[in-house]
Write a protein that holds these residues in place. Structure first.
Motif, PDB file in Angstrom:
ATOM      1  N   ASP A 163     143.646 -36.535  29.242  1.00 22.25           N
ATOM      2  CA  ASP A 163     142.254 -36.748  28.823  1.00 22.25           C
ATOM      3  C   ASP A 163     142.298 -37.273  27.388  1.00 22.25           C
ATOM      4  O   ASP A 163     142.424 -36.496  26.430  1.00 22.25           O
ATOM      5  CB  ASP A 163     141.479 -35.437  28.904  1.00 22.25           C
ATOM      6  CG  ASP A 163     139.992 -35.605  28.607  1.00 22.25           C
ATOM      7  OD1 ASP A 163     139.625 -36.551  27.889  1.00 22.25           O
ATOM      8  OD2 ASP A 163     139.198 -34.768  29.084  1.00 22.25           O
ATOM      9  N   ALA A 164     142.207 -38.574  27.225  1.00 18.12           N
ATOM     10  CA  ALA A 164     142.372 -39.196  25.904  1.00 18.12           C
ATOM     11  C   ALA A 164     141.302 -38.729  24.921  1.00 18.12           C
ATOM     12  O   ALA A 164     141.588 -38.489  23.739  1.00 18.12           O
ATOM     13  CB  ALA A 164     142.338 -40.714  26.035  1.00 18.12           C
ATOM     14  N   ALA A 165     140.071 -38.587  25.396  1.00 20.21           N
ATOM     15  CA  ALA A 165     138.987 -38.170  24.504  1.00 20.21           C
ATOM     16  C   ALA A 165     139.216 -36.745  23.996  1.00 20.21           C
ATOM     17  O   ALA A 165     139.030 -36.461  22.808  1.00 20.21           O
ATOM     18  CB  ALA A 165     137.653 -38.269  25.231  1.00 20.21           C
ATOM     19  N   ALA A 166     139.633 -35.851  24.887  1.00 24.68           N
ATOM     20  CA  ALA A 166     139.871 -34.464  24.489  1.00 24.68           C
ATOM     21  C   ALA A 166     141.048 -34.357  23.532  1.00 24.68           C
ATOM     22  O   ALA A 166     141.010 -33.599  22.541  1.00 24.68           O
ATOM     23  CB  ALA A 166     140.105 -33.599  25.721  1.00 24.68           C
ATOM     24  N   LEU A 167     142.104 -35.126  23.816  1.00 29.31           N
ATOM     25  CA  LEU A 167     143.282 -35.076  22.950  1.00 29.31           C
ATOM     26  C   LEU A 167     142.962 -35.640  21.571  1.00 29.31           C
ATOM     27  O   LEU A 167     143.383 -35.086  20.545  1.00 29.31           O
ATOM     28  CB  LEU A 167     144.431 -35.858  23.596  1.00 29.31           C
ATOM     29  CG  LEU A 167     145.821 -35.667  22.988  1.00 29.31           C
ATOM     30  CD1 LEU A 167     146.254 -34.208  23.066  1.00 29.31           C
ATOM     31  CD2 LEU A 167     146.855 -36.555  23.699  1.00 29.31           C
ATOM     32  N   ALA A 168     142.199 -36.733  21.534  1.00 27.31           N
ATOM     33  CA  ALA A 168     141.783 -37.303  20.252  1.00 27.31           C
ATOM     34  C   ALA A 168     140.900 -36.319  19.491  1.00 27.31           C
ATOM     35  O   ALA A 168     141.041 -36.149  18.270  1.00 27.31           O
ATOM     36  CB  ALA A 168     141.039 -38.613  20.476  1.00 27.31           C
ATOM     37  N   GLY A 169     139.988 -35.654  20.210  1.00 30.47           N
ATOM     38  CA  GLY A 169     139.125 -34.667  19.568  1.00 30.47           C
ATOM     39  C   GLY A 169     139.920 -33.515  18.986  1.00 30.47           C
ATOM     40  O   GLY A 169     139.605 -33.009  17.902  1.00 30.47           O
ATOM     41  N   PHE A 170     140.963 -33.097  19.689  1.00 32.88           N
ATOM     42  CA  PHE A 170     141.810 -32.011  19.201  1.00 32.88           C
ATOM     43  C   PHE A 170     142.478 -32.388  17.889  1.00 32.88           C
ATOM     44  O   PHE A 170     142.423 -31.634  16.898  1.00 32.88           O
ATOM     45  CB  PHE A 170     142.859 -31.656  20.247  1.00 32.88           C
ATOM     46  CG  PHE A 170     143.916 -30.708  19.746  1.00 32.88           C
ATOM     47  CD1 PHE A 170     143.660 -29.348  19.636  1.00 32.88           C
ATOM     48  CD2 PHE A 170     145.163 -31.183  19.357  1.00 32.88           C
ATOM     49  CE1 PHE A 170     144.630 -28.473  19.152  1.00 32.88           C
ATOM     50  CE2 PHE A 170     146.138 -30.318  18.878  1.00 32.88           C
ATOM     51  CZ  PHE A 170     145.870 -28.957  18.771  1.00 32.88           C
TER      52      PHE A 170
END
Length: 204
Positions: A163-170
């Motif tokens: 999940d690119a969005a979740a990983l970036a958010g992290f």
């Protein structure tokens, strides 16, 4: 306001007597250290070493000066993120981004933390226009990180299920958290430990 010209076509009037970039750098550092609302025009004038008319002529009011300082920060001290994204893999790009953040914390000559994360904390409703612009700049930085992870997925160095969005958010949250810790005086060793721990969540 129009400027009169000489017969040769050159503008008349008093030439600017200061280095605009150097003056803006000094303002940027003060905003970075103190935050937008906590920085007064009197403090800015003292640090910038210019007169009130010169500041308003070159930069406008405090809000416009701050926004220009933010742009200078993004294009200057914060450019390490864009440079990190040139690494061959997404993981290497994120590692380099965190390394640069830790190095910044270890650099006594650099204000602590990220200007985008710290400069508008606890601002009042009167500063809402400024808050929106800085928030958008943070959002753009996170979106750039998401796109770099998506590139890694497309190129095969990041698992397709990620999940690119979740990983970036992290990782954006880790960076902003390090900024808060930097403001509190976290050591480079402690910041390094946080960055190393964060990398352990990278998808296998």
């Amino acid at each position: 306001m129009k400027t009169s010209k000489s017969p040769a076509g050159k503008p008349r009037g008093r030439p600017r007597s200061f280095d605009r970039d150097a003056v803006l750098d000094r303002a940027m550092r003060l905003f970075w250290l103190r935050g937008y609302e906590s920085t007064s025009m009197a403090e800015l004038l003292k640090v910038m070493q210019v007169t009130t008319p010169s500041v308003y002529s070159a930069f406008g009011d405090k809000e416009h000066l701050f926004l220009e300082a933010i742009r200078r920060y993004v294009d200057g001290p914060a450019r390490y993120q864009a440079e990190a994204f040139k690494e061959k893999t997404a993981r290497a790009a994120v590692e380099r981004m965190l390394d640069q953040a830790v190095e910044s914390i270890a650099d006594a000559g650099t204000p602590p933390g990220c200007m985008l994360a710290l400069s508008i904390i606890n601002c009042s409703a009167a500063s809402e226009p400024v808050q929106k612009i800085v928030t958008e700049a943070r959002r753009e930085a996170e979106q750039a990180l998401r796109r770099r992870i998506e590139q890694g997925i497309a190129e095969g160095d990041v698992p397709a299920r990620t999940d690119a969005a979740a990983l970036a958010g992290f990782f954006a949250t880790v960076l902003y958290g390090l900024s808060i810790k930097a403001k509190e005086g976290v050591s480079a060793r402690e910041a390094r430990a946080v960055a190393d721990t964060a990398m352990r969540v990278w998808p296998a």
